[in-house]
Write a protein that holds these residues in place. Sequence first.
Motif, mmCIF file in Angstrom:
data_model
loop_
_atom_site.group_PDB
_atom_site.id
_atom_site.type_symbol
_atom_site.label_atom_id
_atom_site.label_comp_id
_atom_site.label_asym_id
_atom_site.label_seq_id
_atom_site.Cartn_x
_atom_site.Cartn_y
_atom_site.Cartn_z
ATOM 1 N N LYS A 48 0.821 -1.216 0.000
ATOM 2 C CA LYS A 48 0.000 0.000 0.000
ATOM 3 C C LYS A 48 0.851 1.261 0.000
ATOM 4 O O LYS A 48 0.560 2.213 -0.712
ATOM 5 C CB LYS A 48 -0.933 -0.003 1.210
ATOM 6 C CG LYS A 48 -2.104 -0.928 1.052
ATOM 7 C CD LYS A 48 -3.076 -0.779 2.199
ATOM 8 C CE LYS A 48 -4.259 -1.687 1.986
ATOM 9 N NZ LYS A 48 -5.251 -1.550 3.047
ATOM 10 N N SER A 51 2.436 1.873 -3.350
ATOM 11 C CA SER A 51 1.500 2.315 -4.381
ATOM 12 C C SER A 51 1.274 3.822 -4.326
ATOM 13 O O SER A 51 0.876 4.423 -5.318
ATOM 14 C CB SER A 51 0.164 1.580 -4.232
ATOM 15 O OG SER A 51 -0.511 1.988 -3.067
ATOM 16 N N TYR A 52 1.561 4.447 -3.196
ATOM 17 C CA TYR A 52 1.369 5.899 -3.071
ATOM 18 C C TYR A 52 2.577 6.700 -3.534
ATOM 19 O O TYR A 52 2.490 7.909 -3.682
ATOM 20 C CB TYR A 52 1.054 6.285 -1.629
ATOM 21 C CG TYR A 52 -0.293 5.813 -1.153
ATOM 22 C CD1 TYR A 52 -1.440 6.145 -1.838
ATOM 23 C CD2 TYR A 52 -0.412 5.037 -0.015
ATOM 24 C CE1 TYR A 52 -2.680 5.719 -1.410
ATOM 25 C CE2 TYR A 52 -1.646 4.600 0.425
ATOM 26 C CZ TYR A 52 -2.768 4.939 -0.273
ATOM 27 O OH TYR A 52 -3.982 4.516 0.155
ATOM 28 N N GLY A 56 2.717 10.458 -5.006
ATOM 29 C CA GLY A 56 3.417 11.438 -4.168
ATOM 30 C C GLY A 56 4.509 12.180 -4.903
ATOM 31 O O GLY A 56 4.661 13.397 -4.766
#
Length: 113
Positions: A48, A51-52, A56
């Motif tokens: 998770k 995936s950011y 970002g």
Amino acid sequence: MKRVYGRFTKNVSRQVLCGWGLLAGLVLISFYASAQDGVAGLNEANLKVRSYFVAGTNLMYACGSVLGLVGAIKVFTKWNQGDNDTSKVAASWFGSCIFLVVVATVIKSFFNV
């Protein structure tokens, strides 16, 4: 260390030590109970968080470009007004834009995203 409260004498350090021991025992029990499926949870959190990173870093590039435009306008107005500290303002705005771009690039290369 003994303290006297009226007619009662209490051994404060022994009570504090027992309290901290009880708290540490409860924390260890809770860690043991929650760590039964710890590896799967860590792997899910890893996926998770990774995936950011793309979103970002793109956000950091966008913030750098907006700061660059705002800085260019601010420097241009100071230059037209004839202020003496135009070079200092230009250097600070340019430095902040470069910092954002470098941080985004380092994050992207560090985490192999």
